[in-house]
Design an enzyme around this catalytic site. Sequence first.
Site, short mmCIF file in Angstrom:
data_model
loop_
_atom_site.label_atom_id
_atom_site.label_comp_id
_atom_site.label_asym_id
_atom_site.label_seq_id
_atom_site.Cartn_x
_atom_site.Cartn_y
_atom_site.Cartn_z
N LYS A 158 -7.43 6.95 9.19
CA LYS A 158 -7.78 5.53 9.22
C LYS A 158 -8.30 5.08 10.58
O LYS A 158 -8.76 3.94 10.73
CB LYS A 158 -6.56 4.67 8.84
CG LYS A 158 -5.94 5.02 7.50
CD LYS A 158 -6.91 4.83 6.36
CE LYS A 158 -6.23 4.86 5.00
NZ LYS A 158 -5.58 6.13 4.67
N GLY A 186 0.05 -1.39 6.58
CA GLY A 186 -0.95 -0.37 6.83
C GLY A 186 -2.31 -0.97 7.14
O GLY A 186 -2.43 -2.17 7.39
N ALA A 187 -3.34 -0.15 7.12
CA ALA A 187 -4.72 -0.61 7.34
C ALA A 187 -5.66 0.37 6.65
O ALA A 187 -5.35 1.55 6.48
CB ALA A 187 -5.03 -0.69 8.83
N GLY A 192 -6.15 -3.07 -1.19
CA GLY A 192 -5.25 -3.34 -2.31
C GLY A 192 -5.28 -4.79 -2.77
O GLY A 192 -4.45 -5.19 -3.58
N GLU A 205 -1.11 -10.92 3.29
CA GLU A 205 -0.86 -10.09 4.46
C GLU A 205 -1.21 -10.85 5.74
O GLU A 205 -0.47 -10.81 6.73
CB GLU A 205 -1.69 -8.80 4.36
CG GLU A 205 -1.20 -7.85 3.28
CD GLU A 205 -2.14 -6.70 2.98
OE1 GLU A 205 -1.73 -5.79 2.24
OE2 GLU A 205 -3.28 -6.71 3.48
N GLY A 265 0.80 -1.22 0.00
CA GLY A 265 0.00 0.00 0.00
C GLY A 265 0.83 1.27 0.00
O GLY A 265 2.07 1.24 0.06
N SER A 266 0.14 2.40 -0.04
CA SER A 266 0.82 3.68 -0.19
C SER A 266 1.66 4.04 1.04
O SER A 266 2.76 4.60 0.91
CB SER A 266 -0.20 4.78 -0.46
OG SER A 266 -1.21 4.81 0.54
N THR A 267 1.18 3.73 2.24
CA THR A 267 1.96 4.02 3.44
C THR A 267 3.16 3.09 3.53
O THR A 267 4.27 3.52 3.89
CB THR A 267 1.08 3.89 4.70
OG1 THR A 267 -0.11 4.66 4.53
CG2 THR A 267 1.81 4.41 5.93
N GLY A 286 -7.18 -4.91 3.00
CA GLY A 286 -7.53 -5.57 1.74
C GLY A 286 -7.98 -4.64 0.65
O GLY A 286 -8.38 -5.10 -0.42
#
Length: 218
Positions: free
Chosen positions: A121, A82-83, A97, A103, A29-31, A95
Amino acid sequence: MTQDEMKKAAGWAALEYVEKDSIVGVGTGSTVNHFIDALATMKADIEGAVSSSEASTEKMKSLGIPVFDLNSVDQLSVYVDGADEIDGHMNMIKGGGAALTREKIIAAVADKFVCIVDNTKQVDILGDFPLPVEVIPMARSYVARELVKLGGDPVYREGVVTDNGNVILDVHNLKIINPKELETQINAIVGVVTNGLFANRGANVLLVGSPEGVKTVK
């Protein structure tokens, strides 16, 4: 501070939990992409990483971080991911992504799960973010009917095939009061690979990027 800057701050803060000479579990993910950038600055001090997605694997390899198959690793000191949502009890929805199964497998192996998010988030009750469920393709309609019985409104995520060759149903309109119970119920439906509730194995440490800096919750 922009949302991406808050993500970056959380991602870099997770370096504190990376042990020297270890193999690190890395999410998606992005983070997490910011965490991978940070991890590359100490790649000489670690053995390498285990990755939850093809995208993260490609990024790490491009930065010179060795990536191991999980089957060749018997222990991970930390998993960083991340979440999409996380509540005050460290239960998560993941999920967005479509990498939830890998994961969840890596999280099960790791001694410690460090969750990195920006402050958007954090929620009181999980469920505003649609709950992803990974499903064997031939079971899609059956599983959807069973999810309706649990009070959800499943929507097929068209055009998405997971790294495992499966499909995703996103379950809308849930207010998840008992995440552990619902996680177990959904996983018991025949044809479900797993769902995006990380409650039976939640986060151990939460790093939240905010305009005031990174907050640590344990």
